[in-house]
Design an enzyme around this catalytic site. Structure first.
Site, mmCIF file in Angstrom:
data_model
loop_
_atom_site.group_PDB
_atom_site.id
_atom_site.type_symbol
_atom_site.label_atom_id
_atom_site.label_comp_id
_atom_site.label_asym_id
_atom_site.label_seq_id
_atom_site.Cartn_x
_atom_site.Cartn_y
_atom_site.Cartn_z
ATOM 1 N N CYS A 159 -6.345 -10.989 -21.724
ATOM 2 C CA CYS A 159 -6.748 -9.950 -20.688
ATOM 3 C C CYS A 159 -7.600 -10.611 -19.658
ATOM 4 C CB CYS A 159 -7.246 -8.627 -21.257
ATOM 5 S SG CYS A 159 -8.537 -8.944 -22.209
ATOM 6 N N TYR B 271 3.876 -16.096 -16.637
ATOM 7 C CA TYR B 271 4.192 -17.122 -17.541
ATOM 8 C C TYR B 271 5.402 -18.002 -17.205
ATOM 9 C CZ TYR B 271 1.918 -14.390 -20.915
ATOM 10 O OH TYR B 271 0.658 -13.757 -21.493
#
Length: 274
Positions: free
Chosen positions: A193, A238
């Protein structure tokens, strides 16, 4: 960089399970936690976009493994701040946030200390900035997630866990590598996060990049992360850093666990030459 997104509402009386999609990030979130002493919360990735951002001086950014209890506490507070929302009318919000942070802190200490069953090694990797750089626009973040490093007040603005293990609880298991020794060479990212005030600064990207360096130092050859099917910002992040699709969670399992369905993403890391 991608930003983090929505989190479930909680009331003091009835804490609900975070509905993150892999990684929680305020700015960009990957893994959610389930705050338990025995089984640390490991979530999938979750992100969303926001329009505004507060630019930072990246020359003062530090990306490193956390070892001090004070810094681990700051990371636990950022995870609660990132993965949970509270209704304004909820009773005892401050006490409940403190309770969640304490649970995550204790679980995080156990994981990092290597006493969690099923995990060979766990590292909390944080992105931190000097408090002086962000205090003018992130007062709450500074008060909740600060720690002292060699006399300097710094703030944890991003965090994740690197887990060396065969699988994560309640998540799809990676298939690489196969055979004897797989538990030594496979790792997962979780609880990723970034503080919402600092979305779109590239912190999520650099945090994951740092985790890949640490994983290589451990001898990891195959790195995985779980991300919600509909979390496009997280998936894009990603894939930008080298992850590709490997598998996805059955719809029945996601319904049973009452959460968004996950994808499993994989990237290979250069092996150590002996």
């Amino acid at each position: 960089m991608a930003l983090l997104s929505s989190t479930p509402s909680l009331s003091f009386a009835s804490p609900s399970r975070p509905a993150n999609s892999n990684c929680g990030l305020s700015f960009f979130t990957f893994n959610t936690t389930q705050f338990s002493r025995r089984q640390r919360p490991i979530a999938s990735s979750h992100l969303s976009s926001t329009l505004d951002t507060n630019p930072i001086d990246k020359s003062s950014l530090n990306l490193a493994e956390a070892f001090s209890e004070e810094e681990l506490w700051a990371a636990a507070c950022l995870r609660v701040r990132s993965f949970y929302e509270f209704r304004p009318s909820a009773y005892g919000i401050r006490d409940h946030r403190r309770y969640l942070a304490e649970r995550e802190f204790e679980a995080l200490k156990e994981r990092v200390a290597g006493i969690r069953e099923g995990f060979r090694r766990v590292s909390c990797i944080n992105a931190t900035l000097p408090m002086s750089q962000i205090s003018n626009f992130a007062d709450d973040l500074c008060s909740e997630c600060k720690f002292s490093d060699n006399g300097e007040e710094r703030v944890v603005v991003g965090t994740l866990d690197l887990n060396q293990c065969i699988s994560l609880p309640e998540e799809i298991t990676g298939m690489k590598p196969e055979g004897i020794g797989a538990d030594f060479a496979r790792a997962y990212l979780s609880n990723v996060c970034v503080a919402k005030e600092l979305h779109r600064n590239g912190l999520g990207y650099w945090l994951v990049a740092k985790s890949k360096i640490v994983a290589q130092d451990w001898g990891i050859t195959d790195l995985y992360v779980h991300v919600a099917v509909d979390n496009e910002p997280a998936k894009n992040l990603y894939m930008k850093i080298g992850f590709v699709y490997e598998d996805d969670e059955p719809a029945w399992k996601a319904r049973f666990l009452d959460r968004p369905r996950r994808l499993l993403l994989w990237t290979g890391l250069p092996g150590i030459q002996l």
